[in-house]
Enzyme design. Structure first.
Site, short mmCIF file in Angstrom:
data_model
loop_
_atom_site.label_atom_id
_atom_site.label_comp_id
_atom_site.label_asym_id
_atom_site.label_seq_id
_atom_site.Cartn_x
_atom_site.Cartn_y
_atom_site.Cartn_z
CG ASN A 62 12.07 34.27 67.48
OD1 ASN A 62 11.45 34.84 68.21
ND2 ASN A 62 13.04 33.34 67.81
CD GLU A 64 13.44 29.05 66.44
OE1 GLU A 64 13.09 27.74 66.88
OE2 GLU A 64 14.22 29.82 67.18
CB CYS A 73 15.76 37.49 63.11
SG CYS A 73 17.08 36.46 63.09
CD GLU A 75 16.02 41.45 65.62
OE1 GLU A 75 15.58 40.47 65.23
OE2 GLU A 75 16.78 41.47 66.49
CB CYS A 112 21.82 38.16 64.25
SG CYS A 112 20.70 38.23 62.40
CB CYS A 115 18.63 41.54 62.00
SG CYS A 115 17.41 40.08 62.15
N1 THU Z 1 16.69 35.63 66.55
C1 THU Z 1 16.21 36.91 66.32
O1 THU Z 1 14.89 36.56 66.22
N2 THU Z 1 16.77 38.00 66.27
C2 THU Z 1 18.20 38.07 66.29
O2 THU Z 1 18.74 39.11 65.93
C3 THU Z 1 18.84 37.04 66.56
C4 THU Z 1 18.19 35.56 66.67
C5 THU Z 1 16.12 34.33 66.72
C6 THU Z 1 16.27 33.49 65.56
C7 THU Z 1 16.25 32.13 66.06
O3 THU Z 1 14.66 31.94 65.97
C8 THU Z 1 16.51 32.33 67.72
O4 THU Z 1 16.51 33.82 67.86
C9 THU Z 1 17.62 31.68 67.93
O5 THU Z 1 18.84 32.12 67.21
#
Ligand code: THU
Length: 160
Positions: A62, A64, A73, A75, A112, A115
Site C-alpha cells: 500500500n 498512501e 491498496c 492488492e 477491501c 480491491c
Molecule cells: N489497505 C490495503 O492495502 N489493502 C486492503 O485491502 C485494505 C486496506 C491499505 C490502505 C491503507 O493504506 C491502509 O491499508 C489502511 O486502510
C-alpha cells in the site's frame, strides 16, 4: 418474493506452515513486499505477491498519500503492476499479508471491496479463477479458490 441464500466456501489454515511450499514462498514474498509499504498515515502495512502463469512473481504494497484517497491498496498496486508489465499472462495466485504498526495483527485481513472488484476484473478477463490467500502478520491464513467467492453479485462488464 423469493429469498435467495448465497453461500461461500473458504479454507482456514492454522498458520503458513500448513500451506504448501510454493504458497509459503509466495506469502514470504508478500511479507517482504509489506516491508516496503508506505503507510505513514494509517500505520497499517499491507503486502501482496502475485504468481503468474509465466512463473513471474509481481509484488505490491500500500502506498498512501497526504491527500488520503489518492493512495492505493497493496492488492491493486500489485494487480495493476501485473497487468501493466505482463498483460498476456494469467494470474494464478495471490498472497496478501497485513500488519499494523500499533498492534499485533493476528487475524487474516481480507482485501477491501474496491480491491475485490479490481481483482474480479482480471478473473473475468482471463476466464480463470485467481486463488487468494490472506493473513495478518501471523496466525491463521484463509484461502479462497476464486475471487468470486468473496464478491457475490459483482458488477461486471457484460452489462455495459
Ligand atoms: N489497505 C490495503 O492495502 N489493502 C486492503 O485491502 C485494505 C486496506 C491499505 C490502505 C491503507 O493504506 C491502509 O491499508 C489502511 O486502510
Amino acid at each position: 418474493m423469493k429469498e435467495v441464500k448465497i453461500e461461500t466456501i473458504l479454507q482456514v489454515f492454522t498458520d503458513v506452515n500448513e500451506l504448501s511450499k510454493d504458497i509459503q514462498n509466495l506469502m514470504a514474498t508478500a511479507i517482504e513486499a509489506r516491508e516496503n509499504a508506505y503507510a505513514p498515515y494509517s500505520k497499517f502495512n499491507v503486502g501482496a505477491a502475485i504468481l503468474l502463469d509465466n512463473n513471474e512473481v509481481v509484488i505490491g504494497s500500500n502506498q498512501e498519500n497526504a491527500c488520503y484517497p489518492s493512495g492505493l491498496c497493496a492488492e491493486r498496486t500489485a494487480i495493476y503492476y501485473a497487468g501493466a508489465k505482463y498483460p498476456k499472462a494469467k494470474i494464478l495466485k495471490m498472497a496478501i499479508t497485513a500488519s499494523s504498526q500499533n498492534q499485533l495483527t493476528d487475524k487474516p485481513i481480507p482485501p477491501c471491496g474496491a480491491c475485490r472488484q479490481s481483482i474480479a476484473e482480471y478473473e473475468i478477463k482471463q476466464d480463470q479463477p485467481i486463488e487468494l490467500y490472506f493473513m495478518g502478520a501471523e496466525g491463521k491464513v484463509i484461502r479462497s479458490n476464486s475471487l468470486a467467492n468473496l464478491l457475490p453479485l459483482l458488477f461486471e462488464n457484460s452489462v455495459l
